[in-house]
Write a protein that holds these residues in place. Sequence first.
Motif, mmCIF file in Angstrom:
data_model
loop_
_atom_site.group_PDB
_atom_site.id
_atom_site.type_symbol
_atom_site.label_atom_id
_atom_site.label_comp_id
_atom_site.label_asym_id
_atom_site.label_seq_id
_atom_site.Cartn_x
_atom_site.Cartn_y
_atom_site.Cartn_z
ATOM 1 N N PRO A 175 -18.787 -34.066 -4.065
ATOM 2 C CA PRO A 175 -19.968 -33.596 -4.791
ATOM 3 C C PRO A 175 -19.870 -32.125 -5.197
ATOM 4 O O PRO A 175 -20.447 -31.725 -6.223
ATOM 5 C CB PRO A 175 -21.114 -33.821 -3.802
ATOM 6 N N THR A 176 -19.107 -31.341 -4.438
ATOM 7 C CA THR A 176 -18.933 -29.932 -4.808
ATOM 8 C C THR A 176 -18.135 -29.811 -6.092
ATOM 9 O O THR A 176 -18.496 -29.031 -7.001
ATOM 10 C CB THR A 176 -18.221 -29.168 -3.672
ATOM 11 N N ASP A 177 -17.058 -30.583 -6.206
ATOM 12 C CA ASP A 177 -16.261 -30.567 -7.443
ATOM 13 C C ASP A 177 -17.087 -31.050 -8.626
ATOM 14 O O ASP A 177 -16.976 -30.518 -9.740
ATOM 15 C CB ASP A 177 -15.020 -31.457 -7.291
ATOM 16 N N LEU A 178 -17.913 -32.049 -8.391
ATOM 17 C CA LEU A 178 -18.729 -32.609 -9.470
ATOM 18 C C LEU A 178 -19.787 -31.619 -9.943
ATOM 19 O O LEU A 178 -20.062 -31.525 -11.149
ATOM 20 C CB LEU A 178 -19.398 -33.904 -8.985
ATOM 21 N N PHE A 179 -20.344 -30.863 -9.041
ATOM 22 C CA PHE A 179 -21.441 -29.961 -9.394
ATOM 23 C C PHE A 179 -20.926 -28.678 -10.050
ATOM 24 O O PHE A 179 -21.456 -28.238 -11.079
ATOM 25 C CB PHE A 179 -22.257 -29.622 -8.141
ATOM 26 N N PHE A 180 -19.888 -28.055 -9.478
ATOM 27 C CA PHE A 180 -19.456 -26.743 -9.958
ATOM 28 C C PHE A 180 -18.347 -26.815 -11.003
ATOM 29 O O PHE A 180 -18.121 -25.826 -11.718
ATOM 30 C CB PHE A 180 -18.975 -25.891 -8.769
ATOM 31 N N GLN A 181 -17.654 -27.948 -11.084
ATOM 32 C CA GLN A 181 -16.583 -28.073 -12.061
ATOM 33 C C GLN A 181 -15.580 -26.924 -11.881
ATOM 34 O O GLN A 181 -15.042 -26.731 -10.807
ATOM 35 C CB GLN A 181 -17.180 -28.082 -13.477
ATOM 36 N N ARG A 182 -15.365 -26.127 -12.946
ATOM 37 C CA ARG A 182 -14.396 -25.031 -12.891
ATOM 38 C C ARG A 182 -15.071 -23.663 -12.728
ATOM 39 O O ARG A 182 -14.422 -22.630 -12.894
ATOM 40 C CB ARG A 182 -13.555 -24.997 -14.181
ATOM 41 N N ARG A 183 -16.333 -23.648 -12.379
ATOM 42 C CA ARG A 183 -17.044 -22.372 -12.187
ATOM 43 C C ARG A 183 -16.775 -21.876 -10.768
ATOM 44 O O ARG A 183 -17.597 -22.017 -9.857
ATOM 45 C CB ARG A 183 -18.545 -22.554 -12.439
ATOM 46 N N TYR A 184 -15.627 -21.248 -10.587
ATOM 47 C CA TYR A 184 -15.168 -20.896 -9.248
ATOM 48 C C TYR A 184 -15.927 -19.724 -8.642
ATOM 49 O O TYR A 184 -15.940 -19.561 -7.422
ATOM 50 C CB TYR A 184 -13.665 -20.607 -9.274
ATOM 51 N N GLY A 185 -16.535 -18.906 -9.480
ATOM 52 C CA GLY A 185 -17.334 -17.813 -8.937
ATOM 53 C C GLY A 185 -18.540 -18.333 -8.169
ATOM 54 O O GLY A 185 -18.772 -17.964 -7.006
ATOM 55 N N CYS A 186 -19.298 -19.222 -8.810
ATOM 56 C CA CYS A 186 -20.456 -19.823 -8.140
ATOM 57 C C CYS A 186 -20.013 -20.780 -7.032
ATOM 58 O O CYS A 186 -20.704 -20.934 -6.020
ATOM 59 C CB CYS A 186 -21.307 -20.568 -9.166
ATOM 60 N N ARG A 187 -18.864 -21.403 -7.234
ATOM 61 C CA ARG A 187 -18.338 -22.302 -6.203
ATOM 62 C C ARG A 187 -18.022 -21.513 -4.928
ATOM 63 O O ARG A 187 -18.324 -21.953 -3.818
ATOM 64 C CB ARG A 187 -17.082 -22.996 -6.731
ATOM 65 N N ALA A 188 -17.413 -20.343 -5.098
ATOM 66 C CA ALA A 188 -17.098 -19.496 -3.944
ATOM 67 C C ALA A 188 -18.372 -19.030 -3.252
ATOM 68 O O ALA A 188 -18.436 -18.976 -2.022
ATOM 69 C CB ALA A 188 -16.261 -18.301 -4.398
ATOM 70 N N MET A 189 -19.372 -18.720 -4.052
ATOM 71 C CA MET A 189 -20.651 -18.290 -3.469
ATOM 72 C C MET A 189 -21.253 -19.396 -2.599
ATOM 73 O O MET A 189 -21.662 -19.157 -1.458
ATOM 74 C CB MET A 189 -21.620 -17.907 -4.589
ATOM 75 N N MET A 190 -21.266 -20.623 -3.121
ATOM 76 C CA MET A 190 -21.807 -21.743 -2.364
ATOM 77 C C MET A 190 -20.959 -22.028 -1.121
ATOM 78 O O MET A 190 -21.485 -22.298 -0.027
ATOM 79 C CB MET A 190 -21.872 -22.985 -3.253
ATOM 80 N N LEU A 191 -19.653 -21.940 -1.269
ATOM 81 C CA LEU A 191 -18.754 -22.197 -0.146
ATOM 82 C C LEU A 191 -19.016 -21.218 0.995
ATOM 83 O O LEU A 191 -19.041 -21.605 2.172
ATOM 84 C CB LEU A 191 -17.301 -22.098 -0.618
ATOM 85 N N GLU A 192 -19.243 -19.960 0.666
ATOM 86 C CA GLU A 192 -19.442 -18.960 1.717
ATOM 87 C C GLU A 192 -20.798 -19.112 2.416
ATOM 88 O O GLU A 192 -20.927 -18.768 3.592
ATOM 89 C CB GLU A 192 -19.309 -17.553 1.130
ATOM 90 N N THR A 193 -21.806 -19.606 1.710
ATOM 91 C CA THR A 193 -23.098 -19.839 2.372
ATOM 92 C C THR A 193 -22.987 -20.921 3.435
ATOM 93 O O THR A 193 -23.748 -20.931 4.411
ATOM 94 C CB THR A 193 -24.176 -20.241 1.358
ATOM 95 N N VAL A 194 -22.020 -21.831 3.268
ATOM 96 C CA VAL A 194 -21.783 -22.879 4.266
ATOM 97 C C VAL A 194 -20.805 -22.400 5.333
ATOM 98 O O VAL A 194 -21.005 -22.617 6.532
ATOM 99 C CB VAL A 194 -21.249 -24.151 3.574
ATOM 100 N N ALA A 195 -19.735 -21.712 4.903
ATOM 101 C CA ALA A 195 -18.685 -21.305 5.833
ATOM 102 C C ALA A 195 -19.163 -20.271 6.839
ATOM 103 O O ALA A 195 -18.553 -20.123 7.905
ATOM 104 C CB ALA A 195 -17.491 -20.752 5.045
ATOM 105 N N ALA A 196 -20.239 -19.551 6.528
ATOM 106 C CA ALA A 196 -20.738 -18.531 7.451
ATOM 107 C C ALA A 196 -21.614 -19.110 8.555
ATOM 108 O O ALA A 196 -22.001 -18.392 9.475
ATOM 109 C CB ALA A 196 -21.533 -17.467 6.678
ATOM 110 N N VAL A 197 -21.915 -20.403 8.494
ATOM 111 C CA VAL A 197 -22.802 -21.026 9.484
ATOM 112 C C VAL A 197 -22.084 -21.394 10.781
ATOM 113 O O VAL A 197 -22.597 -21.103 11.866
ATOM 114 C CB VAL A 197 -23.504 -22.256 8.868
ATOM 115 N N PRO A 198 -20.905 -22.048 10.756
ATOM 116 C CA PRO A 198 -20.295 -22.511 12.015
ATOM 117 C C PRO A 198 -20.048 -21.409 13.038
ATOM 118 O O PRO A 198 -20.293 -21.604 14.236
ATOM 119 C CB PRO A 198 -18.973 -23.139 11.539
ATOM 120 N N GLY A 199 -19.550 -20.257 12.614
ATOM 121 C CA GLY A 199 -19.289 -19.187 13.566
ATOM 122 C C GLY A 199 -20.553 -18.719 14.261
ATOM 123 O O GLY A 199 -20.562 -18.463 15.474
ATOM 124 N N MET A 200 -21.636 -18.621 13.504
ATOM 125 C CA MET A 200 -22.909 -18.195 14.090
ATOM 126 C C MET A 200 -23.446 -19.237 15.060
ATOM 127 O O MET A 200 -23.925 -18.904 16.156
ATOM 128 C CB MET A 200 -23.926 -17.931 12.973
#
Length: 363
Positions: A175-200
Amino acid sequence: MMAVTRMQACRHMAKSAEHVASARLFSTAARAATTNAPVAKQLSSIIIPLKDAAASTWWNNGSMIYPVQRVRSGSTLALGRQEKQREEADHSNYEVSVAGHGGGNKDDEEKEITSYWGVGPNKITKEDGTEWKWNCFRPWETYKADTSIDLQKHHVPTTLMDKMAYWTVKSLRWPTDLFFQRRYGCRAMMLETVAAVPGMVGGMLLHCKSLRRFEHSGGWIKALLEEAENERMHLMTFMEVANPKWYERALVFAVQGVFFNAYFLGYMISPKFAHRMVGYLEEEAIHSYTEFLKELDKGNIENVPAPAIAIDYWQLPPNSTLRDVVTVVRADEAHHRDVNHFASDIHYNGRELKESPAPIGYH
């Protein structure tokens, strides 16, 4: 004879009233004299002729009215006026004091309040002597990313739990590939909002476990919180180059709410599954940033100058670009991959994280 009797009665009542009122007035004057000499002086000038005035009662519509009552009312009003003047003077002195300390500047007033508690902000400078402008991190928290790390390492899933973790991450990528397509700037932003959760979440649960069991954590609390903070700094960096739309911000709310609770429960049930899943999540992050670099090299995404926050955080050269930022972020994700796979391996060996020193500062 009747007139003499009436006059004697008036004098007797006047003296009685004078006795009661004088005690009240003198006691008031005594208290006021300790705090306000002008008030005491004014009261004494009123009370001294009281004895002469006490005899001069008169009749008004069949009722006797005593000048003593009027003197008492006058003294009360005088006290009220003096008290009001004193409050106004105190207030004026306070305003002058604030203006003198703060110079009429709101920032200075806030510093004055902060310094009262002894935790005022310190002036920090860089090595070149210029002022440090970031409050979210300090110069001693910056570092040079190790971009020589192996980006191709992959943990092959062998056990059932590993396969569950692997395919869980793969199912989230579609679903991430489907939503963001090739917009890697916004894709990176969304990825980091998720990736910052497990460590906390992991650091928080280990923190509570350490408190319950009265035991050390082996440094893993700090290591996981460092990971969460590092991922958050990735987000702060990409916010400088990507402008998320309103529906993307709304998606962050939804995804974070679901993922936080799901990961919390997953870590409570099986830490080794949770860390393994994050390891695979970081492998997908490496792949996404590699594609990001390809788009930059092709010219499909403009290679803009690196944000100032990225230059200071990763100690990059002043002329760095967005490509340099993506490169160091990808290296960070590779380090997080190693840490989480290592943590999962510790659990697979039947050990606890505290039994193995945590890789604190592993960037």
